[in-house]
Design a protein around this motif. Structure first.
Motif, PDB file in Angstrom:
ATOM      1  N   SER A 106       0.822  -1.212   0.000  1.00 46.58           N
ATOM      2  CA  SER A 106       0.000   0.000   0.000  1.00 46.58           C
ATOM      3  C   SER A 106       0.857   1.263   0.000  1.00 46.58           C
ATOM      4  N   ALA A 109       2.081   1.719  -3.489  1.00 49.24           N
ATOM      5  CA  ALA A 109       1.001   2.143  -4.374  1.00 49.24           C
ATOM      6  C   ALA A 109       0.672   3.617  -4.166  1.00 49.24           C
ATOM      7  N   THR A 128       5.194  -4.686  -5.394  1.00 44.33           N
ATOM      8  CA  THR A 128       4.019  -5.219  -6.090  1.00 44.33           C
ATOM      9  C   THR A 128       4.426  -6.130  -7.240  1.00 44.33           C
ATOM     10  N   SER A 168      -7.657  -5.365  -0.994  1.00 45.50           N
ATOM     11  CA  SER A 168      -6.760  -4.213  -0.887  1.00 45.50           C
ATOM     12  C   SER A 168      -5.425  -4.505  -1.551  1.00 45.50           C
ATOM     13  N   ASN A 172      -3.888  -2.671  -4.977  1.00 46.94           N
ATOM     14  CA  ASN A 172      -2.590  -1.990  -4.984  1.00 46.94           C
ATOM     15  C   ASN A 172      -1.654  -2.581  -6.029  1.00 46.94           C
ATOM     16  N   CYS A 176       0.064  -0.581  -9.450  1.00 42.25           N
ATOM     17  CA  CYS A 176       1.501  -0.414  -9.689  1.00 42.25           C
ATOM     18  C   CYS A 176       2.057  -1.293 -10.803  1.00 42.25           C
ATOM     19  N   TRP A 328      -8.105   3.880  -0.065  1.00 39.51           N
ATOM     20  CA  TRP A 328      -8.219   3.727  -1.522  1.00 39.51           C
ATOM     21  C   TRP A 328      -7.678   4.967  -2.194  1.00 39.51           C
ATOM     22  N   LEU A 329      -6.686   4.756  -3.019  1.00 37.67           N
ATOM     23  CA  LEU A 329      -5.809   5.842  -3.424  1.00 37.67           C
ATOM     24  C   LEU A 329      -6.508   6.992  -4.125  1.00 37.67           C
TER      25      LEU A 329
END
Length: 789
Positions: A106, A109, A128, A168, A172, A176, A328-329
């Motif tokens: 995370s 990301a 990732t 999640s 992520n 990426c 959540w980005l």
């Protein structure tokens, strides 16, 4: 060692036991060569053979290799995850391992999305990428889908918390590592399964976000009727979940590439339509029908679209949702923007309070309202988009009826000033990486989506009068009474209980903001399109006068002439609107002549028209049709306008008409015809149909032939026109084509259109009205095959 590729490729790797991959390993007795490990894993992903997962290595080997390569212990964690996630596991240890993996991905990301890429630049192999390369993505898919497996008649279960962690990590990794999202999209059973995870509020947001990303890259559109218990799933969503679900629906109900619809050639679109007819309804059409079959679905969307900010989620639950969003980005970036603006508001209010000697409100109190406004804007964006697509679909009349019944239009009217076209500070809310004037700004996108909805709602539909209030409907009736013409039947049939309330209807509000819009505003195009759609269809004198009395014609002329608008899109929308506003209306031509009251102004106006006939040809068509009608009327008022109006005098000249006709035919070809420029062909036909009425068709064809010769290219124009008319027959005489638009725009029966085209295409070279009579034999090229497979 060579650097790893930037992204993983397509093709899902399958788990293989170490014994099955000994042949793929080089070196000492089956031990893999360290320098080739990642390359072999990559190859295993692509081919499905050889190394593909961490379980194919010993923990000792992975630990030793990790010291050199700095893999953050991810392969070892995956090895443990594989061991603790078997079918008979209680998943307790499995969840603990997921908690260790999650922050490793995370953080990376977050850095990736916010363009703070120091972490990924310093690491040879991003976490990732390593996670995916050692089989982490495929393992998590298997874990998530365990509930689909039955053991002795009982289905396996995993906790919501564990599902949430898996989702999640998957999200992520998708963010990426390029290619992961596409590989997941290829697993159709997994995509369908994800919908079932939205039944839980705890996993809803994570599931919806992942599904949205997957569907965005999926080559074939998913069919919603394959989702188990879709109706029950959607019906059980609360309003907040339904609004978020609309983000997914936006991908599932829109035809592919609709954003470039006007740019697709009609040849290609016709070929696609023929193919579609043999295949049946498209996936988008099936999905629209599936949604409309869900009881109360459209009603709930209308409630979401029209609810006020004060009626939305309570502060406590709202802040709880935002806390979840922060993981959540993309949503976290929105939250950052909200935090910044809220702090600015707080500082401003604090300063004002100190000046007035009043106690100030804390940031904690100020923050929720700012967030709730943006929250509601983001929701309404998605909801309005879904309603707009449904309005343009096959079930348009059904959707229209429901939208009217559930009072969407009066609800939006009540929100117009306070939310949709609200005044906001210079620190307007924008997304990360964008500026206030960017079309991606939520405020701007909401306005555009609102205008697109109005355009779809008004276009060729009698429900357009719901955009007015009772007083404005009475005004339409009074206009008809004064002009001694029958009232429009649709006005008489309008259900007064469903129209706008308040002092002004939605159309009037739109006109007010339209006239105040800055010259460079991107909204001008959409505003003009929305107003023009209200006028489309059978020409209504009362509708035109309603808008003329509110200064619309003068505003349009100011934009075209005095502001010297440069945008081609805006100019086209203003010319189209001006044409609909003036068509057959003597009062409009009088107003035009009053505004364009000098030769200098008129020359600027003509320069704008002639700069691009693709943009202005609809106005040329409307003026030509109006001139023909006025010339056949015996009326002092009409005679006065005919003698005074510069525009009518200009269009009445045969050289002017021939110049337009020559250029209209010359700028289009069958292979380049689109929905945007096919109007040039129809405008050229209008000029020739009116000439035919006056028995001057042979004269016009002869003049075209002379113009060809003067350009030293005999035959090039008339051959092209012949091909265009052949295509016209194929296009407009097809059984699924609606000819009423051509009839309504010209007040010429479609049978007369067909007859004129047939006369022009007559193969008899002795016919004075046939195109072939004016193409010399050496230059004849009329049988070209323009079909497109």
């Amino acid at each position: 060692m060579a650097a790893a590729p930037a992204a993983a490729g397509s093709g899902a790797g399958r788990g293989r036991r170490a014994a099955a991959t000994v042949a793929a390993w080089g070196g000492w007795g089956g031990r893999p060569r360290p320098g080739n490990i990642l390359l072999q894993l990559r190859q295993g992903q692509l081919t499905g053979r050889g190394l593909a997962r961490a379980v194919q290595f010993t923990e000792t080997f992975l630990t030793e290799r990790d010291k050199q390569s700095k893999w953050s212990g991810i392969p070892q964690l995956l090895l443990k995850l594989y061991a603790t996630s078997h079918l008979h596991s209680d998943f307790v240890e499995c969840q603990n391992i997921l908690k260790e993996i999650s922050p490793l991905l995370s953080m990376e990301a977050m850095a990736f999305v916010t363009e703070e890429r120091k972490l990924t630049q310093e690491t040879t192999y991003p976490n990732t990428y390593i996670f995916d390369l050692f089989g982490g993505v495929d393992l998590l898919v298997e874990i998530l889908m365990r509930p689909t497996i039955s053991i002795r008649g009982q289905k396996l279960k995993i906790s919501d918390e564990m599902s949430k962690d898996c989702l999640s990590i998957l999200y992520n990794t998708c963010v990426c590592t390029e290619g992961v999202t596409k590989r997941l999209a290829e697993k159709n059973d997994f995509v369908i399964f994800l919908f079932t995870l939205m039944t839980s509020k705890k996993t809803f947001l994570q599931t919806a976000t992942l599904i949205e990303d997957i569907l965005g890259v999926k080559k074939e559109m998913i069919r919603l009727d394959e989702v188990p218990n879709l109706s029950s799933l959607v019906s059980n969503f609360d309003q907040q979940q339904l609004a978020n679900f609309c983000r997914i629906l936006a991908v599932t109900i829109s035809e592919m590439d609709t954003g470039n619809d006007d740019k697709h050639t009609l040849l290609a679109k016709n070929a696609q339509q023929k193919k579609s007819l043999s295949l049946g309804p498209s996936a988008a059409e099936i999905n629209q029908a599936a949604l409309l079959s869900i009881p109360g679905f459209v009603e709930r969307l209308c409630k979401l679209a029209t609810r006020k900010v004060s009626e939305s989620t309570g502060t406590a639950s709202f802040l709880q949702e935002l806390e979840e969003w922060y993981t959540w980005l993309d949503n976290a970036l929105v939250l950052d923007a909200l935090m910044r603006v809220a702090n600015e508001e707080s500082e401003h209010n604090q300063g004002a309070s100190e000046e007035n000697g009043l106690p100030h409100t804390s940031t904690r109190t100020q923050l929720p309202q700012s967030m709730k406004i943006m929250h509601e804007i983001m929701y309404k964006l998605e909801v309005l988009y879904v309603l707009c697509v449904l309005l343009m679909g096959r079930q348009r009349n059904q959707v229209h009826r429901m939208i009217a019944e559930f009072k969407l239009i009066p609800g939006l009217n009540n929100l117009f000033d306070k939310l949709i076209w609200r005044k906001h500070s210079a620190s307007a809310l924008v997304l990360h990486g964008h500026n206030q004037n960017c079309d991606c700004s939520p405020d701007i996108t909401l306005k555009i989506q609102f205008l697109r909805l109005l355009q779809s709602f008004s276009d060729h539909h009698e429900n357009k009068y719901l955009l007015l209030n009772n007083q404005e409907l009475n005004e339409l009736s009074a206009i008809s009474l004064k002009a001694n013409i029958p009232e429009v039947e649709a006005v008489l049939n309008t259900d007064r209980s469903l129209v706008c309330d308040g002092k002004r209807g939605l159309l009037t509000r739109l006109l007010q903001v339209m006239k105040k819009e800055p010259a460079e505003s991107s909204f001008r195009f959409w505003q003009a399109r929305a107003v023009e759609s209200f006028l489309r269809g059978t020409t209504s004198y009362a509708d035109q006068m309603f808008l003329l009395k509110r200064g619309l014609l003068e505003h349009i002329l100011y934009c075209i002439v005095d502001s010297e608008c440069k945008s081609r899109d805006v100019l086209q929308s203003y010319f189209d609107l001006l044409g609909e506003l003036m068509k057959f209306n003597v009062d409009a031509f009088k107003r035009f002549n009053k505004y364009i009251n000098t030769d200098a102004k008129f020359q600027v106006f003509l320069k704008q028209i002639n700069s691009s006939l693709v943009d202005s040809n609809m106005l040329v068509r409307c003026v030509t049709l109006s001139l023909d009608r006025f010339e056949n009327q015996v009326d002092m008022k009409v005679a006065e306008v005919l003698s005074e109006c510069r525009l009518l005098a200009y269009i009445s000249q045969v050289p002017t008409q021939m110049s337009f006709l020559f250029r209209l035919i010359n700028i289009i070809h069958v292979q380049t015809l689109t929905q945007e420029n096919v109007s040039c062909l129809n405008t050229s036909l209008v000029i020739l149909m009116l000439a035919r009425r006056k028995e001057r068709l042979p004269l016009y064809l002869r003049l075209l032939q002379r113009m060809e010769h003067s350009k030293k290219y005999p035959g090039f124009l008339l051959n092209n026109f012949h091909n265009l008319l052949r295509f016209w027959q194929q296009h407009y005489l097809h059984k699924d084509k609606d000819s009423t638009c051509l009839e309504n725009s010209s007040c010429i029966s479609f049978s007369y259109w067909k007859e004129t085209v047939s006369i022009l295409l007559n193969p008899d070279r002795q016919s004075p009205s046939a195109l072939v009579s004016y193409i010399e034999e050496p230059y004849m090229d009329i049988d070209r095959d323009f079909t497109e497979e």
